[in-house]
Motif scaffolding. Structure first.
Motif, PDB file in Angstrom:
ATOM      1  N   ARG A  82       0.847  -1.191   0.000  1.00 36.41           N
ATOM      2  CA  ARG A  82       0.000   0.000   0.000  1.00 36.41           C
ATOM      3  C   ARG A  82       0.886   1.246   0.000  1.00 36.41           C
ATOM      4  O   ARG A  82       1.901   1.273   0.697  1.00 36.41           O
ATOM      5  CB  ARG A  82      -0.893   0.012   1.247  1.00 36.41           C
ATOM      6  CG  ARG A  82      -1.993  -1.040   1.256  1.00 36.41           C
ATOM      7  CD  ARG A  82      -2.591  -1.139   2.659  1.00 36.41           C
ATOM      8  NE  ARG A  82      -3.682  -2.107   2.746  1.00 36.41           N
ATOM      9  CZ  ARG A  82      -3.512  -3.422   2.858  1.00 36.41           C
ATOM     10  NH1 ARG A  82      -2.300  -3.935   2.883  1.00 36.41           N
ATOM     11  NH2 ARG A  82      -4.562  -4.221   2.935  1.00 36.41           N
ATOM     12  N   HIS A  85      -0.221   3.271   4.868  1.00 31.83           N
ATOM     13  CA  HIS A  85      -0.780   2.223   5.736  1.00 31.83           C
ATOM     14  C   HIS A  85      -0.283   0.841   5.312  1.00 31.83           C
ATOM     15  O   HIS A  85      -1.042  -0.140   5.367  1.00 31.83           O
ATOM     16  CB  HIS A  85      -2.307   2.245   5.717  1.00 31.83           C
ATOM     17  CG  HIS A  85      -2.909   3.506   6.263  1.00 31.83           C
ATOM     18  ND1 HIS A  85      -3.333   3.634   7.556  1.00 31.83           N
ATOM     19  CD2 HIS A  85      -3.142   4.715   5.683  1.00 31.83           C
ATOM     20  CE1 HIS A  85      -3.821   4.855   7.749  1.00 31.83           C
ATOM     21  NE2 HIS A  85      -3.707   5.531   6.628  1.00 31.83           N
ATOM     22  N   ARG A 122      -8.688  -3.993  10.032  1.00 38.13           N
ATOM     23  CA  ARG A 122      -7.225  -3.898   9.877  1.00 38.13           C
ATOM     24  C   ARG A 122      -6.729  -2.601  10.510  1.00 38.13           C
ATOM     25  O   ARG A 122      -7.246  -1.524  10.234  1.00 38.13           O
ATOM     26  CB  ARG A 122      -6.839  -3.932   8.393  1.00 38.13           C
ATOM     27  CG  ARG A 122      -5.336  -3.904   8.150  1.00 38.13           C
ATOM     28  CD  ARG A 122      -5.012  -4.078   6.663  1.00 38.13           C
ATOM     29  NE  ARG A 122      -3.580  -4.078   6.409  1.00 38.13           N
ATOM     30  CZ  ARG A 122      -2.845  -2.990   6.154  1.00 38.13           C
ATOM     31  NH1 ARG A 122      -3.424  -1.809   6.126  1.00 38.13           N
ATOM     32  NH2 ARG A 122      -1.552  -3.089   5.927  1.00 38.13           N
ATOM     33  N   PHE A 171      -3.128  15.473  -0.527  1.00 36.82           N
ATOM     34  CA  PHE A 171      -2.700  14.190   0.046  1.00 36.82           C
ATOM     35  C   PHE A 171      -1.356  13.699  -0.506  1.00 36.82           C
ATOM     36  O   PHE A 171      -0.469  13.332   0.259  1.00 36.82           O
ATOM     37  CB  PHE A 171      -3.796  13.131  -0.135  1.00 36.82           C
ATOM     38  CG  PHE A 171      -3.566  11.883   0.677  1.00 36.82           C
ATOM     39  CD1 PHE A 171      -3.708  11.897   2.059  1.00 36.82           C
ATOM     40  CD2 PHE A 171      -3.198  10.689   0.075  1.00 36.82           C
ATOM     41  CE1 PHE A 171      -3.494  10.753   2.816  1.00 36.82           C
ATOM     42  CE2 PHE A 171      -2.981   9.537   0.821  1.00 36.82           C
ATOM     43  CZ  PHE A 171      -3.129   9.568   2.195  1.00 36.82           C
ATOM     44  N   ARG A 368     -11.060  10.985  -1.418  1.00 35.99           N
ATOM     45  CA  ARG A 368     -10.770   9.596  -1.037  1.00 35.99           C
ATOM     46  C   ARG A 368     -11.626   8.627  -1.858  1.00 35.99           C
ATOM     47  O   ARG A 368     -11.212   7.509  -2.149  1.00 35.99           O
ATOM     48  CB  ARG A 368     -11.060   9.376   0.452  1.00 35.99           C
ATOM     49  CG  ARG A 368     -10.156  10.158   1.383  1.00 35.99           C
ATOM     50  CD  ARG A 368     -10.515   9.885   2.840  1.00 35.99           C
ATOM     51  NE  ARG A 368     -10.121   8.555   3.273  1.00 35.99           N
ATOM     52  CZ  ARG A 368     -10.553   7.963   4.381  1.00 35.99           C
ATOM     53  NH1 ARG A 368     -11.419   8.581   5.167  1.00 35.99           N
ATOM     54  NH2 ARG A 368     -10.132   6.764   4.707  1.00 35.99           N
ATOM     55  N   TYR A 372      -8.992   5.152  -3.539  1.00 34.58           N
ATOM     56  CA  TYR A 372      -8.763   3.783  -3.055  1.00 34.58           C
ATOM     57  C   TYR A 372      -8.939   2.739  -4.151  1.00 34.58           C
ATOM     58  O   TYR A 372      -8.117   1.841  -4.331  1.00 34.58           O
ATOM     59  CB  TYR A 372      -9.670   3.488  -1.855  1.00 34.58           C
ATOM     60  CG  TYR A 372      -9.259   4.257  -0.610  1.00 34.58           C
ATOM     61  CD1 TYR A 372      -9.382   5.644  -0.556  1.00 34.58           C
ATOM     62  CD2 TYR A 372      -8.740   3.626   0.502  1.00 34.58           C
ATOM     63  CE1 TYR A 372      -8.998   6.362   0.564  1.00 34.58           C
ATOM     64  CE2 TYR A 372      -8.344   4.330   1.631  1.00 34.58           C
ATOM     65  CZ  TYR A 372      -8.486   5.699   1.657  1.00 34.58           C
ATOM     66  OH  TYR A 372      -8.093   6.397   2.761  1.00 34.58           O
ATOM     67  N   GLN A 376      -6.040   0.325  -5.648  1.00 36.48           N
ATOM     68  CA  GLN A 376      -6.180  -1.120  -5.446  1.00 36.48           C
ATOM     69  C   GLN A 376      -6.105  -1.894  -6.760  1.00 36.48           C
ATOM     70  O   GLN A 376      -5.679  -3.051  -6.778  1.00 36.48           O
ATOM     71  CB  GLN A 376      -7.476  -1.404  -4.675  1.00 36.48           C
ATOM     72  CG  GLN A 376      -7.291  -1.053  -3.191  1.00 36.48           C
ATOM     73  CD  GLN A 376      -8.543  -0.666  -2.460  1.00 36.48           C
ATOM     74  OE1 GLN A 376      -9.637  -0.706  -3.011  1.00 36.48           O
ATOM     75  NE2 GLN A 376      -8.400  -0.280  -1.200  1.00 36.48           N
ATOM     76  N   ARG A 379      -2.486  -2.224  -6.973  1.00 41.17           N
ATOM     77  CA  ARG A 379      -1.911  -3.067  -5.922  1.00 41.17           C
ATOM     78  C   ARG A 379      -2.292  -4.533  -6.090  1.00 41.17           C
ATOM     79  O   ARG A 379      -1.482  -5.428  -5.882  1.00 41.17           O
ATOM     80  CB  ARG A 379      -2.382  -2.548  -4.556  1.00 41.17           C
ATOM     81  CG  ARG A 379      -1.817  -3.290  -3.373  1.00 41.17           C
ATOM     82  CD  ARG A 379      -1.963  -2.490  -2.096  1.00 41.17           C
ATOM     83  NE  ARG A 379      -3.311  -2.422  -1.570  1.00 41.17           N
ATOM     84  CZ  ARG A 379      -3.905  -3.386  -0.886  1.00 41.17           C
ATOM     85  NH1 ARG A 379      -3.259  -4.517  -0.650  1.00 41.17           N
ATOM     86  NH2 ARG A 379      -5.128  -3.249  -0.423  1.00 41.17           N
TER      87      ARG A 379
HETATM   88  C1  HEM Z   1      -9.656  11.208   6.992  1.00 37.61           C
HETATM   89  C2  HEM Z   1      -8.635  10.968   6.220  1.00 37.61           C
HETATM   90  C3  HEM Z   1      -8.100   9.598   5.948  1.00 37.61           C
HETATM   91  C4  HEM Z   1      -8.193   8.458   6.679  1.00 37.61           C
HETATM   92  C5  HEM Z   1      -8.874   8.275   8.014  1.00 37.61           C
HETATM   93  C6  HEM Z   1      -7.530   7.409   5.953  1.00 37.61           C
HETATM   94  C7  HEM Z   1      -7.425   6.114   6.399  1.00 37.61           C
HETATM   95  C8  HEM Z   1      -6.831   5.106   5.706  1.00 37.61           C
HETATM   96  C9  HEM Z   1      -6.642   3.774   6.192  1.00 37.61           C
HETATM   97  C10 HEM Z   1      -7.077   3.271   7.543  1.00 37.61           C
HETATM   98  C11 HEM Z   1      -6.019   3.082   5.232  1.00 37.61           C
HETATM   99  C12 HEM Z   1      -5.559   1.634   5.308  1.00 37.61           C
HETATM  100  C13 HEM Z   1      -6.650   0.694   4.970  1.00 37.61           C
HETATM  101  C14 HEM Z   1      -6.167  -0.721   5.165  1.00 37.61           C
HETATM  102  O1  HEM Z   1      -5.969  -1.115   6.325  1.00 37.61           O
HETATM  103  O2  HEM Z   1      -5.959  -1.412   4.171  1.00 37.61           O
HETATM  104  C15 HEM Z   1      -5.805   3.959   4.135  1.00 37.61           C
HETATM  105  C16 HEM Z   1      -5.202   3.607   2.952  1.00 37.61           C
HETATM  106  C17 HEM Z   1      -5.097   4.447   1.898  1.00 37.61           C
HETATM  107  N1  HEM Z   1      -5.482   5.766   1.851  1.00 37.61           N
HETATM  108 FE1  HEM Z   1      -6.335   6.830   3.278  1.00 37.61          FE
HETATM  109  N2  HEM Z   1      -7.058   7.914   4.789  1.00 37.61           N
HETATM  110  C18 HEM Z   1      -7.402   9.261   4.739  1.00 37.61           C
HETATM  111  C19 HEM Z   1      -7.156  10.135   3.719  1.00 37.61           C
HETATM  112  C20 HEM Z   1      -6.764   9.747   2.488  1.00 37.61           C
HETATM  113  C21 HEM Z   1      -6.760  10.594   1.327  1.00 37.61           C
HETATM  114  C22 HEM Z   1      -7.189  12.055   1.303  1.00 37.61           C
HETATM  115  C23 HEM Z   1      -6.311   9.835   0.299  1.00 37.61           C
HETATM  116  C24 HEM Z   1      -6.100  10.200  -1.140  1.00 37.61           C
HETATM  117  C25 HEM Z   1      -6.674  11.203  -1.748  1.00 37.61           C
HETATM  118  C26 HEM Z   1      -6.027   8.518   0.814  1.00 37.61           C
HETATM  119  C27 HEM Z   1      -5.524   7.465   0.090  1.00 37.61           C
HETATM  120  C28 HEM Z   1      -5.248   6.222   0.583  1.00 37.61           C
HETATM  121  C29 HEM Z   1      -4.670   5.176  -0.199  1.00 37.61           C
HETATM  122  C30 HEM Z   1      -4.256   5.280  -1.656  1.00 37.61           C
HETATM  123  C31 HEM Z   1      -4.578   4.058   0.622  1.00 37.61           C
HETATM  124  C32 HEM Z   1      -4.049   2.683   0.276  1.00 37.61           C
HETATM  125  C33 HEM Z   1      -5.222   1.792  -0.007  1.00 37.61           C
HETATM  126  C34 HEM Z   1      -4.841   0.397  -0.438  1.00 37.61           C
HETATM  127  O3  HEM Z   1      -3.787   0.199  -1.045  1.00 37.61           O
HETATM  128  O4  HEM Z   1      -5.666  -0.504  -0.182  1.00 37.61           O
HETATM  129  N3  HEM Z   1      -6.327   8.485   2.137  1.00 37.61           N
HETATM  130  N4  HEM Z   1      -6.316   5.200   4.443  1.00 37.61           N
END
Ligand code: HEM
Length: 703
Positions: A82, A85, A122, A171, A368, A372, A376, A379
């Motif tokens: 990822r 995270h 997770r 981000f 967001r 994702y 994915q 990924r």
């Molecule tokens: C409130 C703001 C945010 C929270 C609480 C958050 C939370 C998370 C969490 C918990 C994960 C891991 C999920 C897992 O366990 O597989 C994750 C992954 C990710 N987040 Fe966020 N995120 C936030 C904001 C953002 C923003 C603004 C973006 C992009 C515009 C972003 C892009 C990603 C990406 C690309 C992943 C990887 C997902 C994957 O490969 O499955 N996140 N985020």
């Protein structure tokens, strides 16, 4: 002679001609049963130790399909981690709803009291790679996939209720700045470096999040001791189409608990997998972690009455302003069978929502929703990753989407489009849309705003970047304030660019002049002028609910915690057993630690096996320590640095220390100045339920 090792394997073990070990299905069979090693084509393998060669010492033959398939598969075992995270730990469990929420939402999961919905949760760190350590100072991801009867609902949150940025377009910049620096490839899993603080110092909107990120929240003791937050304002929509704003909160049953920074650093060396191991082992022994899900539900009128915008993800609604309504509980009761298949391949996505729940216009959430699914595909390598068992809904999935890499399903018939009239010829026609039960987007507020021009601007209602940061800092217990200030000093001391440090100090002055002064003194730098604030900073009422120490989730308990019991030759068996029983009755886990893992010979001549060797189990691994030593045992340990460090760290990390009178010389050598946390064995279990914050000024110079 072949050896039948039926107890462990049921196979015969025989040496090959080169002395290699062959474990084989017994020649006598049964050969119709399972247990035969095969290739991925189902061909049984006769020898898994040797390649096919021309002669015993000759070249390997290209026709060796057994070898080629095995190495080919191995070569492709790694998939991209990822982008954020990457390091995570997960478990299966269930959600149980307390009462019907029909008045708020038509979501099926919230209708029938007591009904359980399976889920997969997770936890993760954000910045480090998949192989990084568990205890950096970092936000923890808290992602839950509910397999509801109406499809998958993912609540993808963190252990902190606000975020660094207000708009998703920032981000990539945020993450680039916190990850390893672009040219040098370090530091790993750490925010204490130039580029992160450079970015932060230029982003006043991150100030509130920085307060949380520098607090003890980002160095949690275990994953079982963290809160979770959906962060954004979402909507719940009832059967009549009426929508209500909601914020989601997870509260850990075991309460909140953190480490001290020095402790977190030492855990990283002693056990890089500390939190992953803790979660796995707790579930293995049936000590199932549990969280309560609660909501803050409110209407538009209430939202409009607040001095901040509920669409701004850098703001909370304090629990004191709007109490949390508990709506159900999550229990994690089963470890994954396979880390890769489940924890690695799970794909959470904030866009996965179900009828009865909807998004809002929060500009971070909206971004967001795109990110994702997009990541994915990269990924997991195929548009069909929803078919991987951990991602697959547990309700029927029917549509006309077809084909693609790694398609696992075999749809029958000609109907791969609609409308169609194949039914008239008696053929299968496939599924159809349903306006009654299908997902309908809520007609929420902001409709008027959406009819405005196309604007690339930030709403003025998002402009207050400091008032809630101030509220958070001023709501903390003094010990937590000191930790926060010291964390800032630590991080900024790793920042080489002086102008960046100055800019951070200028921002901190808007939060709290005393905090800025303490950090400046810790850096031995003069205080600059405060940076300009877009709007006047307000003094909101404190919110004690954000505290860990003396907050509502600071539970004086040993439940779910661990106690290190140090023994050596000559320890008293009766005293030991009495203590172990008391620890067990308090719901804690005793870890028996001895100089040698084979155990110690107790005073009564019995041998007691140890759970851990002293040198491999420093006291940072446990929540409190007890020294059950005899005079002789203690004398021996006075010459063992690991024993002295064990006690010194327990004291320095403000833990309770129980001890036999004979252990006193070790306490003395470790520099322990007895206080109310240093007790005899009889008072130990009670004393071990808390840390001794009053001790801290005696053992550490905090900012
Ligand atoms: C409130 C703001 C945010 C929270 C609480 C958050 C939370 C998370 C969490 C918990 C994960 C891991 C999920 C897992 O366990 O597989 C994750 C992954 C990710 N987040 Fe966020 N995120 C936030 C904001 C953002 C923003 C603004 C973006 C992009 C515009 C972003 C892009 C990603 C990406 C690309 C992943 C990887 C997902 C994957 O490969 O499955 N996140 N985020």
């Amino acid at each position: 002679m072949p050896k039948v090792d039926s107890k462990t394997t049921g196979f015969e073990t025989r040496p090959g001609k080169g002395g290699e070990t062959h474990q084989q299905v017994p020649k006598s069979g049964p050969h119709d049963a399972e247990g035969h090693l095969t290739t991925n084509q189902g061909i049984r393998v006769s020898d898994n130790q040797n390649q096919l060669k021309a002669g015993a010492r000759g070249p390997v033959l290209l026709e060796d399909f057994v070898l080629r398939e095995k190495i080919f598969h191995f070569d492709h075992e790694r998939i991209p981690e990822r982008i954020v995270h990457a390091r995570g730990s997960a478990a299966h469990g269930f959600f149980e709803v307390y009462e019907s929420l029909a008045e708020l939402t038509s979501a099926d999961i919230f209708q029938r009291p007591g009904e359980r919905t399976p889920l997969f949760t997770r936890f993760s760190t954000v910045a480090g790679g998949a192989g990084s350590v568990d205890t950096p100072r970092d936000v923890r991801g808290f992602a839950v996939k509910f397999y509801t009867k109406d499809g998958n609902w993912d609540l993808v949150g963190n252990n902190i209720p606000v975020f660094f940025i207000q708009d998703a377009i920032k981000f990539p910049d945020l993450i680039h700045s916190v990850k390893m620096e672009a040219d040098r490839g370090y530091p790993q899993a750490a925010s204490a470096h130039d580029t992160f603080w450079d970015f932060i110092s230029l982003m006043p909107e991150s100030t509130h999040m920085i307060m949380w990120a520098m607090s003890d929240r980002t160095i949690p003791r275990t994953l079982r001791n963290i809160e979770g937050f959906g962060i954004h304002t979402f909507q719940m929509v009832n059967a009549k189409g009426k929508s209500t704003f909601v914020k989601f909160h997870w509260k850990p049953k075991l309460g909140l608990a953190s480490t001290l920074w020095d402790e977190a650093v030492k855990i990283a060396g002693a056990d890089p997998d500390f939190q992953r191991r803790d979660l796995f082992e707790a579930i293995e022994r049936g000590d199932f972690p549990e969280w309560e899900l609660g909501i803050q539900a409110f209407d538009e009128k209430f939202a409009d009455s607040l001095p901040y915008d509920v669409l701004d993800p850098t703001k909370i609604i304090p629990e004191e302003v709007l109490p949390i309504r508990p709506i159900g509980r999550m229990v994690l009761d089963r470890n994954p069978d396979n880390f890769f298949a489940e924890t690695e391949q799970v794909a959470y996505c904030p866009a996965n929502i179900v009828p009865g729940i909807d998004f809002t216009n929060d500009p971070l959430l909206q971004g967001r929703l795109f990110s994702y699914l997009d990541t994915q595909l990269k990924r997991l390598g195929s548009t069909n990753f929803h078919q991987i068992p951990i991602n697959a809904p547990k309700c029927p999935v029917m549509n006309f989407q077809r084909d693609g890499h790694m398609q696992m399903l075999t749809p029958k018939g000609r109907a791969n489009y609609e409308p169609n009239s194949l039914g008239e010829a008696g053929e299968e026609t496939g599924p159809r849309e349903c306006p009654v039960t299908g997902f309908e987007t809520a007609i929420g507020r902001d409709v008027a705003e959406e009819q405005g021009g196309k604007l690339r601007i930030r709403a003025e209602s998002f402009a207050d970047h400091y008032s809630q940061a101030r509220m958070f800092f001023r709501s903390l217990h003094p010990a937590e304030q000191a930790h926060l200030a010291s964390a800032l000093v630590f991080e900024l001391s790793k920042v080489g660019l002086e102008h960046v440090r100055i800019r951070v100090l200028a921002n901190l002055l808007n939060v709290d002049p005393d905090l800025a002064k303490r950090v400046a003194e810790g850096l031995a730098m003069p205080l600059p002028k405060a940076s300009p604030s877009a709007v006047p900073v307000q003094d909101f009422d404190p919110s004690p609910a954000v505290r860990i120490i003396n907050g509502p989730l600071d539970l004086d308990t040993l439940a779910g915690r661990s106690v290190g019991v140090l023994i050596a030759d000559g320890s008293d068996a009766k005293a030991l057993d009495k203590l172990l029983k008391a620890i067990d009755s308090a719901g804690a886990r005793a870890v028996l630690i001895a100089p040698k893992v084979g155990g110690a010979t107790l005073a009564d001549g019995s041998i007691r096996k140890a759970d851990a060797q002293l040198a491999g189990c420093p006291s940072v691994m446990v929540d409190a320590v007890a020294l059950v030593l005899s005079k002789e045992g203690c004398k021996t340990l006075l010459g063992e640095a690991a024993a002295i460090q064990f006690v010194m760290d327990a004291f320095g990390h403000l833990k309770a220390i129980g001890h036999t009178p004979e252990s006193a010389p070790l306490l003395e050598k470790a520099g322990v100045e007895p206080d109310e946390g240093v007790v005899d064995l009889a008072g130990f279990v009670e004393a071990a339920k808390t840390r001794y914050w009053d001790r801290e000024p005696k053992v550490r110079m905090l900012a």
